[in-house]
Scaffold this active site. Structure first.
Site, PDB file in Angstrom:
ATOM      1  CD1 TRP A  39      26.098  32.727  44.557  1.00 18.74           C
ATOM      2  CD2 TRP A  39      27.246  34.657  44.486  1.00 18.74           C
ATOM      3  NE1 TRP A  39      26.707  32.911  45.778  1.00 18.74           N
ATOM      4  CE2 TRP A  39      27.417  34.086  45.765  1.00 18.74           C
ATOM      5  CE3 TRP A  39      27.881  35.883  44.209  1.00 18.74           C
ATOM      6  CZ2 TRP A  39      28.194  34.679  46.763  1.00 18.74           C
ATOM      7  CZ3 TRP A  39      28.644  36.468  45.200  1.00 18.74           C
ATOM      8  CH2 TRP A  39      28.794  35.868  46.460  1.00 18.74           C
ATOM      9  CG  MET A  40      31.402  29.499  42.799  1.00 18.36           C
ATOM     10  SD  MET A  40      32.825  28.932  41.820  1.00 18.36           S
ATOM     11  CE  MET A  40      34.072  30.121  42.306  1.00 18.36           C
ATOM     12  CG  ASN A  41      28.396  30.636  48.163  1.00 20.42           C
ATOM     13  OD1 ASN A  41      27.437  30.752  47.425  1.00 20.42           O
ATOM     14  ND2 ASN A  41      28.320  29.988  49.306  1.00 20.42           N
ATOM     15  CG  ASP A  42      30.718  27.748  50.726  1.00 18.33           C
ATOM     16  OD1 ASP A  42      30.774  28.975  50.611  1.00 18.33           O
ATOM     17  OD2 ASP A  42      30.186  27.177  51.698  1.00 18.33           O
ATOM     18  CD  GLN A  58      26.403  25.969  48.394  1.00 19.94           C
ATOM     19  OE1 GLN A  58      25.536  26.619  48.947  1.00 19.94           O
ATOM     20  NE2 GLN A  58      26.201  24.721  47.994  1.00 19.94           N
ATOM     21  CB  SER A  99      28.671  23.776  51.749  1.00 20.66           C
ATOM     22  OG  SER A  99      28.880  24.917  50.972  1.00 20.66           O
ATOM     23  NE  ARG A 173      25.778  27.142  57.416  1.00 23.41           N
ATOM     24  CZ  ARG A 173      25.263  27.951  58.339  1.00 23.41           C
ATOM     25  NH1 ARG A 173      24.131  27.626  58.936  1.00 23.41           N
ATOM     26  NH2 ARG A 173      25.884  29.064  58.662  1.00 23.41           N
ATOM     27  CG  ASP A 174      28.442  24.060  55.639  1.00 24.47           C
ATOM     28  OD1 ASP A 174      27.429  24.033  54.904  1.00 24.47           O
ATOM     29  OD2 ASP A 174      28.897  25.108  56.129  1.00 24.47           O
ATOM     30  CD  GLU A 225      29.075  29.683  57.480  1.00 26.00           C
ATOM     31  OE1 GLU A 225      27.874  29.951  57.406  1.00 26.00           O
ATOM     32  OE2 GLU A 225      29.942  30.284  56.821  1.00 26.00           O
ATOM     33  CD1 TRP A 309      30.462  34.049  53.793  1.00 30.03           C
ATOM     34  CD2 TRP A 309      29.089  34.939  52.264  1.00 30.03           C
ATOM     35  NE1 TRP A 309      29.963  33.019  53.023  1.00 30.03           N
ATOM     36  CE2 TRP A 309      29.112  33.539  52.079  1.00 30.03           C
ATOM     37  CE3 TRP A 309      28.292  35.710  51.403  1.00 30.03           C
ATOM     38  CZ2 TRP A 309      28.376  32.903  51.084  1.00 30.03           C
ATOM     39  CZ3 TRP A 309      27.558  35.064  50.412  1.00 30.03           C
ATOM     40  CH2 TRP A 309      27.609  33.681  50.264  1.00 30.03           C
TER      41      TRP A 309
END
Ligand code: FRU
Length: 493
Positions: A39-42, A58, A99, A173-174, A225, A309
């Site tokens: 799995w990968m996100n940002d 991520q 992130s 965050r981020d 975000e 998402w």
């Protein structure tokens, strides 16, 4: 002996076939970065240093759905060909690694570089404490830092983490950090639920709040975000500030999307000069996009997560899940009396051209990945249709009646769910009489760059077999001139 030779031969053949298959699995992107597995996100911590583009992301190495977040790592010398590296940051007692960004600490403000000649790269990221979150605490997201003294290969977490404590906000965050030359300090822009906050620091360790922006500006259909903030210049060298704020949900076509503002930033306050809501990409599948640090000059290269998402964790790929968009150069363009931002696929893509672009008539055969350019002077509606013998098709087009571009993935292939097999639209921003389009097709995505990249759309598609033909509706004759079709070399060769 003979048998042993045969066995070794077979083993070699099997190993060879497996090596060939990695990165050539069904739906595996061929001109976009995707992790080898899981799995990968940002995209995170993007920084250019000593000729290398670093891309962190991520990452959850134990599964193909979201989980305890790590920072995966990949490097490239040309933004196209990527080599995956060992995981850079693992979760620890302060929580998951969410992130964030990375900077080159040239002036050694942090003191992390102890030997003469060393330069520290410093990563600034959110730590998300899942235990605190489960207990219903509010302060479960805090900001931490780590540094690298070997050009990004290995990272040491700072003993004094976290460096910025949560004041009692559930979404905190981020961090995106940059050196603000005018104020001679580091600035952090942080996403806090429905606004961004600005913090200043002399050394990346002590942070002080300076201002905030956005409670009553821009889109608010979801949580804010992954922000970014930087100066950007127009063709005449006039500089303005660009603030990027990702939002989820609440995008123009539902779910996740990236909005931006132009304006002034004085080290504390951001004052927008643009009104209303601006989107960098109107398609359903670009999110969490931010830009590279330390590119030098005026260059701003943006990269987004190519998913949403709403459904990202259910996409049918294996053994990996998710890819990034093409990297895009951000540039300003005046349209009427307002400034806009164009997202232009980076020039580095040209090296993937297998041979000079060919002028073609439609229908034409294609094999992925492909780049198609055309322009038209008469404003008829049109649709560029990618299709295959199984009856799957995706249409990238323009509707003159309401001056909107669209991507129609209703019949694209494997269903993404009834709510997402649909037509996505985007306004035409340009006032040009000429309509120019560039479309990139990869194994499981289409990207439209219209009007010199003023209107951009990205969408995932999962054809049951590769689209191998392309045509233009209603007819080729409606396109005045300038059709070129180019097969691109894949980046895994
Ligand atoms: C955006 C996001 C960030 C967060 C990360 C967690 O997609 O929700 O706000 O840091 O993903 O993986």
């Amino acid at each position: 002996m003979k048998n042993i030779g045969l066995v070794f031969g077979l083993v070699t053949v099997v190993a060879f076939v497996q090596a060939q298959d990695v990165y050539h699995e069904r739906w595996r992107p061929q001109i976009h970065f995707s992790p080898k597995a899981h799995w990968m996100n940002d995209p995170n911590g993007m920084v250019y240093f000593k000729g290398i583009y670093h891309l962190f992301f991520q990452y959850y190495p134990d599964s193909s759905v979201w989980g305890p977040m790590h920072w995966g790592h990949a490097v490239s010398t040309d933004l196209m060909h990527w080599e995956e590296q060992p995981i850079a940051l693992y979760p620890d007692s302060l929580g998951y690694i969410f992130s964030g960004s990375a900077v080159v600490d040239e002036r050694n403000t942090s003191g992390f570089a102890t030997k003469p000649g060393d330069t520290a790269l410093v990563a600034i990221y959110t730590q998300h404490d899942p235990v605190g979150a489960a207990q219903g605490r509010k302060d479960f997201q805090n900001q931490s830092i780590a540094y690298s003294l070997d050009n990004g290969k290995t990272w040491v977490k700072y003993a004094g983490n976290p460096v910025l404590r949560n004041p009692g906000e559930t979404d905190f965050r981020d961090p995106k950090v940059f050196w603000n030359a005018a104020g001679r300090e580091w600035i952090m822009v942080l996403a806090v639920k429905d606004h961004v906050e600005f913090y200043g620091s002399p050394d990346l360790k002590a942070w002080r709040k300076k201002g905030e922006f956005g409670k009553d500006k821009g889109a608010h259909g979801g949580v804010w975000e992954c922000p970014d903030l930087f100066p950007i210049s127009d063709d005449h060298g006039h500089s303005t500030w660009m603030l990027i704020v990702n939002i989820n949900p609440g995008g123009p076509n539902g779910g996740s999307a990236t909005q931006y503002f132009l304006g002034d930033f004085d080290g504390r306050k951001f004052v927008p000069s643009t009104a209303g809501v601006r989107w960098l990409d109107y398609g359903p599948d670009e999110y969490a996009g931010v830009t590279w640090s330390n590119l030098g000059g005026d260059r701003r290269v943006f990269l987004g997560w190519m998913s949403n998402w709403l459904y990202g964790q259910r996409m049918p790929t294996a053994p990996w899940r998710s890819a990034n968009t093409l990297p895009r150069d951000l540039q300003l363009e005046q349209v009427g009396d307002s400034l806009y931002v164009k997202s232009i696929p980076v020039g580095e893509l040209n090296q993937l051209a297998s041979r000079p672009a060919q002028n073609r008539k439609f229908p034409a055969s294609i094999s992925k990945p492909a780049e198609i350019r055309f322009h038209t002077t008469n404003h008829t509606s049109f649709g560029l249709v990618f299709f295959n013998a199984a009856g799957d098709s995706v249409v990238v087009g323009y509707d003159e009646a309401d001056r909107r571009y669209y991507i129609d993935r209703r019949h694209a292939g494997v269903s993404m769910g009834p709510d997402f097999d649909r037509i996505y639209t985007a306004p035409r921003i340009s006032q040009d009489s000429l309509i120019r389009c560039t479309v990139f097709l990869d194994a499981s995505s289409v990207e439209l760059y219209a009007d010199g990249c003023l209107t951009v759309m990205t969408a995932l598609v999962f054809p049951t077999q590769p689209y191998n033909r392309v045509t233009l509706r209603p007819k080729y004759a409606h396109i005045a001139e300038g059709v070129s079709l180019q097969q691109l070399m894949d980046i895994h060769n």
